[in-house]
Scaffold this motif. Structure first.
Motif, PDB file in Angstrom:
ATOM      1  N   LEU A  74       0.857  -1.184   0.000  1.00 39.90           N
ATOM      2  CA  LEU A  74       0.000   0.000   0.000  1.00 39.90           C
ATOM      3  C   LEU A  74       0.894   1.234   0.000  1.00 39.90           C
ATOM      4  N   ASP A  75       0.702   2.114  -0.981  1.00 41.18           N
ATOM      5  CA  ASP A  75       1.386   3.406  -0.902  1.00 41.18           C
ATOM      6  C   ASP A  75       0.424   4.356  -0.205  1.00 41.18           C
ATOM      7  N   ALA A  76       0.867   4.883   0.937  1.00 41.69           N
ATOM      8  CA  ALA A  76      -0.023   5.663   1.809  1.00 41.69           C
ATOM      9  C   ALA A  76       0.677   6.922   2.320  1.00 41.69           C
TER      10      ALA A  76
ATOM     11  N   ILE B  81      -3.439  13.433  11.019  1.00 45.36           N
ATOM     12  CA  ILE B  81      -2.872  13.430   9.675  1.00 45.36           C
ATOM     13  C   ILE B  81      -3.844  12.741   8.721  1.00 45.36           C
ATOM     14  N   ILE B  82      -3.573  12.879   7.419  1.00 47.61           N
ATOM     15  CA  ILE B  82      -4.367  12.205   6.386  1.00 47.61           C
ATOM     16  C   ILE B  82      -3.479  11.190   5.672  1.00 47.61           C
ATOM     17  N   PHE B  83      -4.001   9.999   5.479  1.00 49.18           N
ATOM     18  CA  PHE B  83      -3.343   9.009   4.620  1.00 49.18           C
ATOM     19  C   PHE B  83      -4.113   8.935   3.305  1.00 49.18           C
ATOM     20  N   TRP B  84      -3.397   9.081   2.185  1.00 49.44           N
ATOM     21  CA  TRP B  84      -3.995   8.780   0.879  1.00 49.44           C
ATOM     22  C   TRP B  84      -3.453   7.423   0.459  1.00 49.44           C
ATOM     23  N   VAL B  85      -4.324   6.436   0.351  1.00 47.27           N
ATOM     24  CA  VAL B  85      -3.874   5.047   0.245  1.00 47.27           C
ATOM     25  C   VAL B  85      -4.202   4.456  -1.124  1.00 47.27           C
ATOM     26  N   GLY B  86      -3.181   3.885  -1.755  1.00 45.65           N
ATOM     27  CA  GLY B  86      -3.360   3.153  -3.002  1.00 45.65           C
ATOM     28  C   GLY B  86      -2.940   1.705  -2.824  1.00 45.65           C
TER      29      GLY B  86
ATOM     30  N   GLU C 252      -4.420  -2.709  -3.197  1.00 43.30           N
ATOM     31  CA  GLU C 252      -5.592  -3.587  -3.230  1.00 43.30           C
ATOM     32  C   GLU C 252      -6.480  -3.274  -2.038  1.00 43.30           C
ATOM     33  N   GLU C 253      -7.792  -3.202  -2.297  1.00 42.16           N
ATOM     34  CA  GLU C 253      -8.714  -2.805  -1.230  1.00 42.16           C
ATOM     35  C   GLU C 253      -8.719  -3.821  -0.087  1.00 42.16           C
ATOM     36  N   ARG C 254      -8.491  -5.093  -0.397  1.00 42.68           N
ATOM     37  CA  ARG C 254      -8.436  -6.109   0.661  1.00 42.68           C
ATOM     38  C   ARG C 254      -7.279  -5.805   1.616  1.00 42.68           C
ATOM     39  N   ALA C 255      -6.140  -5.411   1.055  1.00 42.66           N
ATOM     40  CA  ALA C 255      -4.987  -5.067   1.888  1.00 42.66           C
ATOM     41  C   ALA C 255      -5.285  -3.821   2.720  1.00 42.66           C
ATOM     42  N   PHE C 256      -5.993  -2.864   2.122  1.00 40.53           N
ATOM     43  CA  PHE C 256      -6.373  -1.655   2.859  1.00 40.53           C
ATOM     44  C   PHE C 256      -7.224  -2.013   4.071  1.00 40.53           C
ATOM     45  N   GLN C 257      -8.163  -2.931   3.884  1.00 44.44           N
ATOM     46  CA  GLN C 257      -9.024  -3.331   5.005  1.00 44.44           C
ATOM     47  C   GLN C 257      -8.215  -4.050   6.091  1.00 44.44           C
ATOM     48  N   LEU C 258      -7.210  -4.824   5.684  1.00 41.27           N
ATOM     49  CA  LEU C 258      -6.356  -5.497   6.664  1.00 41.27           C
ATOM     50  C   LEU C 258      -5.546  -4.484   7.482  1.00 41.27           C
ATOM     51  N   ALA C 259      -5.098  -3.431   6.804  1.00 40.69           N
ATOM     52  CA  ALA C 259      -4.255  -2.440   7.469  1.00 40.69           C
ATOM     53  C   ALA C 259      -5.055  -1.357   8.182  1.00 40.69           C
ATOM     54  N   LYS C 260      -6.337  -1.237   7.868  1.00 42.46           N
ATOM     55  CA  LYS C 260      -7.101  -0.085   8.341  1.00 42.46           C
ATOM     56  C   LYS C 260      -7.174   0.046   9.865  1.00 42.46           C
ATOM     57  N   PRO C 261      -7.344  -1.028  10.628  1.00 44.39           N
ATOM     58  CA  PRO C 261      -7.350  -0.836  12.088  1.00 44.39           C
ATOM     59  C   PRO C 261      -6.073  -0.173  12.603  1.00 44.39           C
ATOM     60  N   ALA C 262      -4.933  -0.561  12.055  1.00 45.59           N
ATOM     61  CA  ALA C 262      -3.670   0.061  12.474  1.00 45.59           C
ATOM     62  C   ALA C 262      -3.584   1.500  11.978  1.00 45.59           C
ATOM     63  N   LEU C 263      -4.025   1.732  10.741  1.00 43.96           N
ATOM     64  CA  LEU C 263      -4.058   3.108  10.224  1.00 43.96           C
ATOM     65  C   LEU C 263      -4.953   3.981  11.091  1.00 43.96           C
ATOM     66  N   ASP C 264      -6.105   3.430  11.489  1.00 45.12           N
ATOM     67  CA  ASP C 264      -7.041   4.187  12.335  1.00 45.12           C
ATOM     68  C   ASP C 264      -6.458   4.486  13.706  1.00 45.12           C
TER      69      ASP C 264
ATOM     70  N   ASN D 297      -8.193   9.402   9.539  1.00 48.50           N
ATOM     71  CA  ASN D 297      -8.322   9.983   8.203  1.00 48.50           C
ATOM     72  C   ASN D 297      -7.522   9.191   7.182  1.00 48.50           C
ATOM     73  N   ALA D 298      -7.886   7.940   6.974  1.00 48.34           N
ATOM     74  CA  ALA D 298      -7.242   7.099   5.966  1.00 48.34           C
ATOM     75  C   ALA D 298      -8.206   6.940   4.796  1.00 48.34           C
ATOM     76  N   LEU D 299      -7.828   7.491   3.644  1.00 47.25           N
ATOM     77  CA  LEU D 299      -8.718   7.511   2.484  1.00 47.25           C
ATOM     78  C   LEU D 299      -8.175   6.590   1.403  1.00 47.25           C
ATOM     79  N   PHE D 300      -8.970   5.613   1.006  1.00 51.16           N
ATOM     80  CA  PHE D 300      -8.580   4.715  -0.079  1.00 51.16           C
ATOM     81  C   PHE D 300      -8.899   5.390  -1.404  1.00 51.16           C
ATOM     82  N   VAL D 301      -7.880   5.548  -2.273  1.00 51.17           N
ATOM     83  CA  VAL D 301      -8.083   6.320  -3.506  1.00 51.17           C
ATOM     84  C   VAL D 301      -7.924   5.502  -4.784  1.00 51.17           C
ATOM     85  N   GLY D 302      -7.540   4.220  -4.686  1.00 54.17           N
ATOM     86  CA  GLY D 302      -7.462   3.420  -5.906  1.00 54.17           C
ATOM     87  C   GLY D 302      -6.298   2.445  -5.880  1.00 54.17           C
ATOM     88  N   GLU D 303      -5.904   1.981  -7.065  1.00 57.15           N
ATOM     89  CA  GLU D 303      -4.871   0.950  -7.196  1.00 57.15           C
ATOM     90  C   GLU D 303      -3.517   1.471  -6.730  1.00 57.15           C
TER      91      GLU D 303
END
Length: 327
Positions: free
Chosen positions: A134-136, A150-155, A157-169, A174-180
């Protein structure tokens, strides 16, 4: 309802206890992120060029790893926070690098402002190992990191974003998934280039007004009350340029120039004309050639005042704050 909340909290704590987070790069941004992860209950293993940078994290319970590879081997989720693309490449490559230690199913979150080509190259390598990247990159300052806003702009796979999201939170909600993969980097570079270009245009127009005979303070106050100013666009220069607080730096000019250069590189790669942004970058290069690398990112704006035959802005912070409080 209370039982449901208690069960969710227990489930959340169990997940944190089960997941070990790795972190490479405990600089001005990384330290705050690590501290927030520890406050949230995550187990951490950390690495930096200097173990001294990790003293606080280790004192709070983090384990020290001698190499990035050891971090990757020991953690389920790995964060990196590094100043330059070359630094990301350095910690990822070789027998002691992250890539050697990452195994199938693990997630690497790079919070650095990186080179798009580097991100895509790393993604291609990690896909072969079935590792998620994930590039964030982050929007905000070290102070925002400590406060957790802070804000994370995250690129990626969405599955990986969901795995990482609790730690990002745990770091910031403010972790925003923006695409590939690569989308986070593109978004951050667009944001930074826009901000730098906007700053430059503001000073060009302000210098015109001051040279024509209007004092800086009433001019800036008047502009803040116009339609564009009501969007608080003109507040961008209120903490650095206007009160001439450019040393010590809040964000180094050399890093801001790197962001502008990477943004223009994307433009060139896609045949996008960027005349104004290229001119802004030229000013930044001139400032670097004067030895201003470690000055604040807004220091290059002084060149426009110099070209106009004007001194640097000499308003006091009290004057600037009084205008902000009154409008």
């Amino acid at each position: 309802m209370e039982l449901e909340i208690a069960l969710n909290a227990r489930k959340d704590n169990a997940m944190k206890n089960a997941m070990k987070v790795g972190f490479v790069g405990l600089g001005s941004m990384g330290r705050g992120m690590v501290a927030n992860l520890q406050k949230a209950g995550y187990q951490l293993v950390v690495n930096d060029l200097s173990q001294a940078a990790a003293v606080d994290a280790i004192a709070a319970g983090a384990m020290w790893a001698e190499t990035p590879r050891e971090v990757a081997e020991d953690a389920d989720l790995v964060f990196t926070s590094l100043p330059m693309p070359a630094d990301v490449q350095a910690v990822s490559a070789g027998t002691d690098g992250l890539i050697a230690g990452l195994s199938e199913g693990k997630v690497w979150v790079d919070t650095s402002t990186n080179d798009l080509d580097v991100i895509r190259e790393l993604h291609g390598i990690l896909v072969q190992k079935k590792v998620y990247l994930l590039d964030a990159p982050i929007g905000g300052s070290p102070h925002n990191t400590v406060r957790g806003d802070i804000i994370f702009w995250v690129g990626g796979e969405e599955r990986a974003f969901q795995l990482a999201k609790p730690a990002l939170d745990a770091i910031s909600e403010n972790a925003l998934f923006v695409g590939e993969c690569g989308s986070g980097t593109i978004t951050k570079l667009v944001q930074n280039m826009f901000s730098l270009a906007l700053l430059s245009v503001q000073i060009e127009c302000l210098s015109m007004g001051v040279k024509a005979g209007v004092d800086m303070l009433p001019l800036w106050k008047a502009l803040r009350q116009g339609r564009l100013g009501q969007m608080r666009t003109f507040d961008l220069i209120s903490a650095g340029f206007l009160p001439n607080k450019l040393d010590p730096a809040k964000f180094f000019l050399k890093l801001a120039e790197k962001d502008a250069r990477l943004a223009l590189q994307i433009g060139r790669s896609n045949r996008v004309p960027m005349k104004l942004c290229s001119a802004v970058h030229q000013d930044m290069l001139e400032a670097l050639n004067r030895g201003w690398e470690m000055r604040d990112a807004q220091s290059f704006l002084e060149l426009q005042m110099e070209r106009s035959g004007l001194p640097p802005s000499f308003l006091t912070q009290e004057e600037v704050d009084a205008v902000k409080e009154s409008t």
